[in-house]
Design a protein around this motif. Structure first.
Motif, PDB file in Angstrom:
ATOM      1  N   VAL A   1      15.757  53.278   3.438  1.00  0.00           N
ATOM      2  CA  VAL A   1      16.642  54.433   3.618  1.00  0.00           C
ATOM      3  C   VAL A   1      15.890  55.705   3.249  1.00  0.00           C
ATOM      4  CG1 VAL A   1      18.741  53.107   3.169  1.00  0.00           C
ATOM      5  CG2 VAL A   1      17.586  54.257   1.270  1.00  0.00           C
ATOM      6  N   ALA A   2      16.426  56.820   3.697  1.00  0.00           N
ATOM      7  CA  ALA A   2      15.836  58.122   3.408  1.00  0.00           C
ATOM      8  C   ALA A   2      16.656  58.842   2.343  1.00  0.00           C
ATOM      9  CB  ALA A   2      15.773  58.969   4.678  1.00  0.00           C
ATOM     10  N   LEU A   3      15.981  59.720   1.601  1.00  0.00           N
ATOM     11  CA  LEU A   3      16.630  60.558   0.595  1.00  0.00           C
ATOM     12  C   LEU A   3      16.066  61.966   0.713  1.00  0.00           C
ATOM     13  CD1 LEU A   3      18.260  61.117  -2.044  1.00  0.00           C
ATOM     14  CD2 LEU A   3      16.208  60.417  -3.300  1.00  0.00           C
TER      15      LEU A   3
ATOM     16  N   ASP B   1      16.894  48.349   0.434  1.00  0.00           N
ATOM     17  CA  ASP B   1      15.799  47.650  -0.239  1.00  0.00           C
ATOM     18  C   ASP B   1      14.719  48.594  -0.754  1.00  0.00           C
ATOM     19  OD1 ASP B   1      16.722  44.926   0.217  1.00  0.00           O
ATOM     20  OD2 ASP B   1      16.276  45.281   2.327  1.00  0.00           O
ATOM     21  N   TYR B   2      14.526  49.723  -0.098  1.00  0.00           N
ATOM     22  CA  TYR B   2      13.526  50.688  -0.540  1.00  0.00           C
ATOM     23  C   TYR B   2      13.907  52.066  -0.028  1.00  0.00           C
ATOM     24  CZ  TYR B   2      11.402  50.644   4.146  1.00  0.00           C
ATOM     25  OH  TYR B   2      11.185  50.762   5.503  1.00  0.00           O
ATOM     26  N   ILE B   3      13.221  53.094  -0.543  1.00  0.00           N
ATOM     27  CA  ILE B   3      13.554  54.486  -0.246  1.00  0.00           C
ATOM     28  C   ILE B   3      12.301  55.221   0.212  1.00  0.00           C
ATOM     29  CG2 ILE B   3      14.418  56.661  -1.232  1.00  0.00           C
ATOM     30  CD1 ILE B   3      15.756  54.848  -3.429  1.00  0.00           C
ATOM     31  N   ILE B   4      12.461  56.097   1.198  1.00  0.00           N
ATOM     32  CA  ILE B   4      11.425  57.052   1.576  1.00  0.00           C
ATOM     33  C   ILE B   4      12.014  58.447   1.398  1.00  0.00           C
ATOM     34  CG2 ILE B   4       9.934  57.946   3.401  1.00  0.00           C
ATOM     35  CD1 ILE B   4       9.821  55.225   4.634  1.00  0.00           C
TER      36      ILE B   4
ATOM     37  N   ALA C   1       3.178  55.804  -0.699  1.00  0.00           N
ATOM     38  CA  ALA C   1       3.329  57.090  -0.030  1.00  0.00           C
ATOM     39  C   ALA C   1       3.430  56.877   1.470  1.00  0.00           C
ATOM     40  CB  ALA C   1       2.154  58.017  -0.359  1.00  0.00           C
ATOM     41  N   HIS C   2       4.191  57.757   2.097  1.00  0.00           N
ATOM     42  CA  HIS C   2       4.439  57.722   3.536  1.00  0.00           C
ATOM     43  C   HIS C   2       3.786  58.958   4.136  1.00  0.00           C
ATOM     44  CE1 HIS C   2       6.502  56.618   7.199  1.00  0.00           C
ATOM     45  NE2 HIS C   2       7.088  57.796   7.269  1.00  0.00           N
ATOM     46  N   ILE C   3       2.698  58.782   4.876  1.00  0.00           N
ATOM     47  CA  ILE C   3       1.891  59.896   5.381  1.00  0.00           C
ATOM     48  C   ILE C   3       2.295  60.218   6.816  1.00  0.00           C
ATOM     49  CG2 ILE C   3      -0.475  60.676   5.813  1.00  0.00           C
ATOM     50  CD1 ILE C   3      -1.368  58.481   3.809  1.00  0.00           C
ATOM     51  N   GLY C   4       2.328  61.502   7.133  1.00  0.00           N
ATOM     52  CA  GLY C   4       2.664  61.900   8.497  1.00  0.00           C
ATOM     53  C   GLY C   4       2.204  63.310   8.785  1.00  0.00           C
TER      54      GLY C   4
END
Length: 513
Positions: A170-172, A198-201, A294-297
């Motif tokens: 999910v996003a926050l 289950d996890y957060i981005i 980390a989520h790179i973009g």
């Protein structure tokens, strides 16, 4: 449920998981897709990225369906996270798509409500938003358990239905200026966690204190073991300009950072190296803070750019605290949940008092008074109201009751006559009338300074207003984590009063007397 390799890596406390976001284009065979596959091949050879995530119609724009690239990238040997957006599909189509993804072997999801659609074929498409992200999580959870999704709360394990094994991300959006926006983002996060996230981005941001706030909140809620990926977005100058002006929903470039980037842009490379080095510093800080990864973009990144960021982040990791002053771009006059630590610039584990005043007190009070009197079993007018509505519904004048109720509630709340009223859950504001996405379980991430993503400067976010109403009467702490189920369209254009008293609506009816 068998955990995917991505989620096993993310759940390993000794591992810092790296993912990369890819954005498909509006074609099936464009050179952009070839570049995305080339980046994926280089990522496999490099070995430091665990997965790539693939967006679904990002920004509301039409694009190649994400599972197409997903299958090709999986075949290269790299894990894939597919975005599941609620904006373009009703619940049946969503279930069908999930079964297809399960058959294709795609198990890692990022479940989002999605951006409002942009114009496509012959104009603007109809925004669907049949489910919001919390309800979509609930649907996926039922599918994972082998229940029959169309059964709603009555779903039970069904031996005829194969269980799925989706991992639900999910996003926050912690990067919000005002108290109502920020608090309601965390209220929605609690509901997402209760629905099985289950996890957060996180959303895009460039402030270490705000990133730490997320971890402190989860610890305070007893959810400290939920893995969180911090968003490390590397914008081009054009994209940074759009974010600064508020033209990309939910993504904010603060004034201080924008000024810095404008100064950096005077260099021969237009500030590109400075933006890459800032991303490397943020990667090092996220690791130091205790993020799971980390989520790179970012637009137009080559794999050489990504490798440079990863290399530099490894060099900076040991001395990450020295980088904190370089990542303090969020305005200090914004709302924070925790007190500032004057020594580190991060947060102390002490809650910051929330002092913003409430609003619309009398609108809430009068609506609540009427509800308590006529629709709560202990209310003085409950029994007469129930007898009158049921008798009227059983008579030849049943349609007149529907029109009378609709007129009354339209004048008071802008009622859309859905027949399954949720006014009491949203501080007596109607999401069918006042929310562009019809969301029932908390705000989307697209609001800015309290304004709706779709109508900036013209319509306040319904959840900002709901929080202000509840705070005006001291009830803001009573917001629950319970799921508000999706609208039952079989009740459309019927009397919500009758449906309530007969136990047909989402509340299941009050205690019978």
């Amino acid at each position: 449920m068998t955990l995917s390799p991505f989620f096993r890596a993310l759940s390993d406390p000794d591992n810092f998981t790296l993912t990369l976001e890819l954005v498909p284009g509006r074609s099936g065979r464009g050179t952009g897709h070839d570049r995305a596959l080339a980046v994926a091949r280089q990522a496999v050879a490099d070995g430091r990225l665990t997965a790539v995530s693939i967006t679904e119609n990002a920004g509301g724009q039409v694009a190649l369906s994400p599972e197409v690239l997903g299958v090709e990238i999986c075949a290269l040997g790299l894990e894939v996270i597919v975005h599941l957006s609620c904006k373009d599909k009703n619940r049946n189509q969503m279930e069908s798509q999930l079964f297809a993804w399960d058959r294709l072997g795609i198990s890692d999801l990022l479940v989002i409500t999605g951006d409002y659609p942009k114009p496509g074929y012959r104009g603007l498409s109809k925004p669907v938003f049949d489910l919001d992200s919390v309800q979509a999580l609930d649907l996926i959870g039922v599918m994972n358990r082998g229940g029959w999704p169309s059964g709603g709360e009555k779903a039970r394990p069904n031996p005829l239905l194969q269980t799925t094994g989706f991992v639900k991300g999910v996003a926050l959006s912690p990067f919000k200026h005002s108290e109502p926006e920020l608090v309601m983002q965390y209220v929605k996060l609690r509901r997402k966690l209760a629905a099985g996230a289950d996890y957060i981005i996180t959303q895009i941001g460039y402030d270490a204190r705000k990133f730490q706030e997320v971890l402190l909140f989860l610890e305070r809620q007893g959810q400290g073991r939920v893995p969180v990926l911090g968003n490390v977005f590397i914008p081009s100058l054009k994209v940074a300009e759009l974010m600064y002006r508020g033209e990309i929903p939910g993504c904010v470039i603060p004034e201080k950072l924008y000024t810095t980037m404008q100064q950096e842009a005077r260099s021969p490379d237009r500030g590109k190296k400075a933006r890459l080095m800032r991303a490397a510093a943020l990667l090092a800080v996220l690791r130091g803070l205790g993020y799971a990864g980390a989520h790179i973009g970012g637009p137009g990144l080559t794999y050489d750019d990504i490798a440079l960021v990863l290399d530099r982040a490894e060099e900076l990791a040991a001395d990450w605290r020295a980088l904190l002053p370089e990542l303090a771009f969020w305005p200090e006059d914004s709302c924070f949940l925790f007190r500032r630590d004057p020594e580190t610039g991060l947060n102390l584990p002490e809650e910051e008092p929330l002092t913003e005043p409430g609003g619309e007190k009398w609108s809430y009070y009068l609506s609540h008074l009427a509800h308590e009197a006529a629709f709560v079993p202990r209310g003085p007018f409950y029994r007469p109201m129930k007898r009158l509505c049921l008798a009227w519904d059983d008579s030849r004048l049943s349609r007149a009751l529907i029109h009378f109720e609709h007129l009354l509630k339209f004048l008071a709340f802008g009622c859309k006559n859905c027949g399954d009223c949720t006014l009491v859950e949203l501080a007596y504001l109607c999401p069918q009338a006042a929310c562009a996405k019809y969301i029932l379980n908390g705000p989307c991430g697209g609001s800015r300074d309290g304004w709706c993503e779709v109508y900036p400067g013209r319509r306040r976010c319904i959840y900002v207003r709901a929080y202000q109403r509840l705070k005006s009467v001291g009830r803001q702490a009573e917001m629950k984590d319970d799921l508000v189920p999706p609208r039952d369209w079989s009740l459309n254009n019927t009397s919500s009063w009758v449906n309530y008293f007969r136990g047909l609506d989402h509340q299941g009816g009050p205690d019978q007397d």
